[in-house]
Motif scaffolding. Structure first.
Motif, PDB file in Angstrom:
ATOM      1  N   UNK A 129       0.834  -1.212   0.000  1.00  0.00           N
ATOM      2  CA  UNK A 129       0.000   0.000   0.000  1.00  0.00           C
ATOM      3  C   UNK A 129       0.861   1.252   0.000  1.00  0.00           C
ATOM      4  N   UNK A 130       1.848   1.304   0.870  1.00  0.00           N
ATOM      5  CA  UNK A 130       2.643   2.523   1.011  1.00  0.00           C
ATOM      6  C   UNK A 130       3.629   2.718  -0.131  1.00  0.00           C
ATOM      7  N   UNK A 131       4.137   1.630  -0.712  1.00  0.00           N
ATOM      8  CA  UNK A 131       5.146   1.742  -1.770  1.00  0.00           C
ATOM      9  C   UNK A 131       4.558   1.716  -3.175  1.00  0.00           C
ATOM     10  N   UNK A 132       3.230   1.631  -3.282  1.00  0.00           N
ATOM     11  CA  UNK A 132       2.606   1.626  -4.601  1.00  0.00           C
ATOM     12  C   UNK A 132       2.849   0.355  -5.385  1.00  0.00           C
ATOM     13  N   UNK A 133       3.042  -0.760  -4.687  1.00  0.00           N
ATOM     14  CA  UNK A 133       3.216  -2.051  -5.361  1.00  0.00           C
ATOM     15  C   UNK A 133       1.842  -2.655  -5.604  1.00  0.00           C
ATOM     16  N   UNK A 134       1.526  -3.105  -6.814  1.00  0.00           N
ATOM     17  CA  UNK A 134       0.225  -3.726  -7.065  1.00  0.00           C
ATOM     18  C   UNK A 134      -0.077  -4.811  -6.035  1.00  0.00           C
ATOM     19  N   UNK A 135      -1.290  -4.752  -5.486  1.00  0.00           N
ATOM     20  CA  UNK A 135      -1.688  -5.656  -4.415  1.00  0.00           C
ATOM     21  C   UNK A 135      -2.997  -6.350  -4.744  1.00  0.00           C
ATOM     22  N   UNK A 136      -3.029  -7.655  -4.541  1.00  0.00           N
ATOM     23  CA  UNK A 136      -4.264  -8.420  -4.574  1.00  0.00           C
ATOM     24  C   UNK A 136      -4.363  -9.198  -3.277  1.00  0.00           C
ATOM     25  N   UNK A 137      -5.500  -9.086  -2.605  1.00  0.00           N
ATOM     26  CA  UNK A 137      -5.763  -9.880  -1.422  1.00  0.00           C
ATOM     27  C   UNK A 137      -7.035 -10.668  -1.645  1.00  0.00           C
ATOM     28  N   UNK A 138      -6.976 -11.991  -1.490  1.00  0.00           N
ATOM     29  CA  UNK A 138      -8.168 -12.808  -1.700  1.00  0.00           C
ATOM     30  C   UNK A 138      -8.483 -13.582  -0.422  1.00  0.00           C
ATOM     31  N   UNK A 139      -9.759 -13.597  -0.049  1.00  0.00           N
ATOM     32  CA  UNK A 139     -10.252 -14.274   1.145  1.00  0.00           C
ATOM     33  C   UNK A 139      -9.520 -13.741   2.382  1.00  0.00           C
ATOM     34  N   UNK A 140      -8.607 -14.513   2.971  1.00  0.00           N
ATOM     35  CA  UNK A 140      -7.856 -14.023   4.112  1.00  0.00           C
ATOM     36  C   UNK A 140      -7.062 -12.769   3.773  1.00  0.00           C
ATOM     37  N   UNK A 141      -6.614 -12.660   2.533  1.00  0.00           N
ATOM     38  CA  UNK A 141      -5.908 -11.456   2.101  1.00  0.00           C
ATOM     39  C   UNK A 141      -6.811 -10.239   2.119  1.00  0.00           C
ATOM     40  N   UNK A 142      -8.068 -10.409   1.725  1.00  0.00           N
ATOM     41  CA  UNK A 142      -9.064  -9.333   1.802  1.00  0.00           C
ATOM     42  C   UNK A 142      -9.245  -8.899   3.250  1.00  0.00           C
ATOM     43  N   UNK A 143      -9.428  -9.872   4.131  1.00  0.00           N
ATOM     44  CA  UNK A 143      -9.669  -9.573   5.539  1.00  0.00           C
ATOM     45  C   UNK A 143      -8.501  -8.801   6.148  1.00  0.00           C
ATOM     46  N   UNK A 144      -7.282  -9.207   5.827  1.00  0.00           N
ATOM     47  CA  UNK A 144      -6.119  -8.545   6.402  1.00  0.00           C
ATOM     48  C   UNK A 144      -5.819  -7.213   5.732  1.00  0.00           C
ATOM     49  N   UNK A 145      -6.229  -7.027   4.487  1.00  0.00           N
ATOM     50  CA  UNK A 145      -6.105  -5.719   3.855  1.00  0.00           C
ATOM     51  C   UNK A 145      -6.968  -4.698   4.594  1.00  0.00           C
ATOM     52  N   UNK A 146      -8.180  -5.083   4.944  1.00  0.00           N
ATOM     53  CA  UNK A 146      -9.049  -4.183   5.702  1.00  0.00           C
ATOM     54  C   UNK A 146      -8.475  -3.918   7.087  1.00  0.00           C
ATOM     55  N   UNK A 147      -7.959  -4.953   7.723  1.00  0.00           N
ATOM     56  CA  UNK A 147      -7.409  -4.800   9.064  1.00  0.00           C
ATOM     57  C   UNK A 147      -6.184  -3.883   9.048  1.00  0.00           C
ATOM     58  N   UNK A 148      -5.321  -4.044   8.070  1.00  0.00           N
ATOM     59  CA  UNK A 148      -4.138  -3.184   7.964  1.00  0.00           C
ATOM     60  C   UNK A 148      -4.542  -1.738   7.768  1.00  0.00           C
ATOM     61  N   UNK A 149      -5.526  -1.489   6.918  1.00  0.00           N
ATOM     62  CA  UNK A 149      -5.970  -0.128   6.638  1.00  0.00           C
ATOM     63  C   UNK A 149      -6.576   0.498   7.899  1.00  0.00           C
ATOM     64  N   UNK A 150      -7.379  -0.276   8.595  1.00  0.00           N
ATOM     65  CA  UNK A 150      -8.016   0.239   9.811  1.00  0.00           C
ATOM     66  C   UNK A 150      -6.982   0.626  10.856  1.00  0.00           C
ATOM     67  N   UNK A 151      -5.988  -0.206  11.038  1.00  0.00           N
ATOM     68  CA  UNK A 151      -5.000   0.056  12.085  1.00  0.00           C
ATOM     69  C   UNK A 151      -4.026   1.163  11.714  1.00  0.00           C
ATOM     70  N   UNK A 152      -3.526   1.137  10.476  1.00  0.00           N
ATOM     71  CA  UNK A 152      -2.428   2.037  10.121  1.00  0.00           C
ATOM     72  C   UNK A 152      -2.847   3.306   9.411  1.00  0.00           C
ATOM     73  N   UNK A 153      -4.022   3.325   8.807  1.00  0.00           N
ATOM     74  CA  UNK A 153      -4.507   4.540   8.153  1.00  0.00           C
ATOM     75  C   UNK A 153      -5.568   5.218   9.004  1.00  0.00           C
ATOM     76  N   UNK A 154      -6.491   4.441   9.546  1.00  0.00           N
ATOM     77  CA  UNK A 154      -7.582   5.011  10.336  1.00  0.00           C
ATOM     78  C   UNK A 154      -7.210   5.229  11.801  1.00  0.00           C
ATOM     79  N   UNK A 155      -6.071   4.711  12.224  1.00  0.00           N
ATOM     80  CA  UNK A 155      -5.649   4.893  13.600  1.00  0.00           C
ATOM     81  C   UNK A 155      -6.485   4.130  14.608  1.00  0.00           C
ATOM     82  N   UNK A 156      -6.860   2.895  14.234  1.00  0.00           N
ATOM     83  CA  UNK A 156      -7.693   2.064  15.107  1.00  0.00           C
ATOM     84  C   UNK A 156      -6.941   0.766  15.434  1.00  0.00           C
ATOM     85  N   UNK A 157      -5.904   0.851  16.248  1.00  0.00           N
ATOM     86  CA  UNK A 157      -5.057  -0.321  16.499  1.00  0.00           C
ATOM     87  C   UNK A 157      -5.744  -1.435  17.272  1.00  0.00           C
TER      88      UNK A 157
END
Length: 255
Positions: free
Chosen positions: A100-128
């Motif tokens: 996300x931060x380095x602009x590398x193409x990212x695909x998250x499927x199933x568990x990858x989807x879940x952890x993409x949301x979790x990463x965004x919530x913690x590190x972008x939204x400030x909800x650790x």
């Protein structure tokens, strides 16, 4: 209109791309012969090369190894695959964050989807404190971003409706698609408005209005799906989502 993942006519620009080197893709997950999606990856890589002229150099990175600084830097794409609970939640989140931060193409499927949301919530939204119920079963229900689904989607398929004008629509080529799942966890709707407010776009829902696709506008390629596109068909015709990641990796390798 319903998109068929067996449609495999390559776009002219896909074959026209001439990367200066073979694109390198990090496959993040704890590889197992018991995970069907993992077994599909070699078939999909062969099909991408044979059908679409998209040759990728893929490397598996186990989630504990993904914790290391720079583990996925230097790659042209990162695919966080199913197979949770991961051996290292920290490693899966670190891979997503770097992409996300380095602009590398990212695909998250199933568990990858879940952890993409979790990463965004913690590190972008400030909800650790937000948690994934599978990783942290003792978490307070109010802190769950990823919670058990009311009805398991293991072995199920269903219709996904995508937002017009979204990356998801451009990739799928349709506003409706029938997709396959193998999961028991999904996003808890109580926190999604906060993620939206910080820039994450939810561009696909099931017939009941439950989020099934997320993307990040402004990123070169950031797409996460609760469904598993790697399970489409028999693996000999890559799903449009998989093909789109390969194209994004190829474009990244030309920079």
């Amino acid at each position: 209109m319903t998109n068929s993942p067996t449609t495999d006519s390559p776009a002219p620009e896909a074959r026209a791309a001439r990367p200066s080197r073979t694109p390198r893709v990090a496959l993040v997950g704890d590889r197992s012969p018991h995970v069907t999606s993992h077994a599909r990856v070699p078939l999909l890589l062969d099909a991408l090369a044979e059908r679409d002229g998209l040759v990728l150099d893929a490397y598996w990175i186990a989630t504990p190894d993904a914790r290391e600084p720079g583990a996925v830097r230097g790659f042209d794409a990162v695919w966080v695959l199913p197979g949770s609970p991961y051996a290292s939640e920290e490693g899966a989140l670190a891979a997503v964050r770097t992409a996300r931060e380095d602009g590398i193409p990212l695909l998250g499927t199933c568990g990858g989807f879940q952890h993409a949301l979790l990463e965004f919530a913690r590190n972008v939204c400030g909800l650790p404190r937000l948690a994934h119920a599978e990783n942290d079963p003792g978490a307070d229900s109010h802190d769950l971003l990823i919670a058990p689904l009311a009805c398991s989607l293991v072995g199920h398929e269903g219709t996904v409706r995508v937002t017009p004008g979204s990356l998801a629509e451009s990739v799928l080529g349709a506003e409706r698609s029938t997709e396959r799942y193998h999961c028991e966890y999904g996003p808890d709707g109580r926190h999604l408005d906060t993620l939206r407010a910080h820039g994450l776009r939810f561009s696909g829902e099931d017939e009941a209005g439950q989020v099934r696709i997320a993307e990040l506008p402004g990123h070169p390629f950031y797409l996460a799906t609760l469904f598993q596109p790697e399970l489409a068909g028999d693996g000999t015709r890559p799903h449009p989502v998989v093909r789109a990641l390969a194209r994004a990796a190829t474009a990244h390798a030309t920079v």
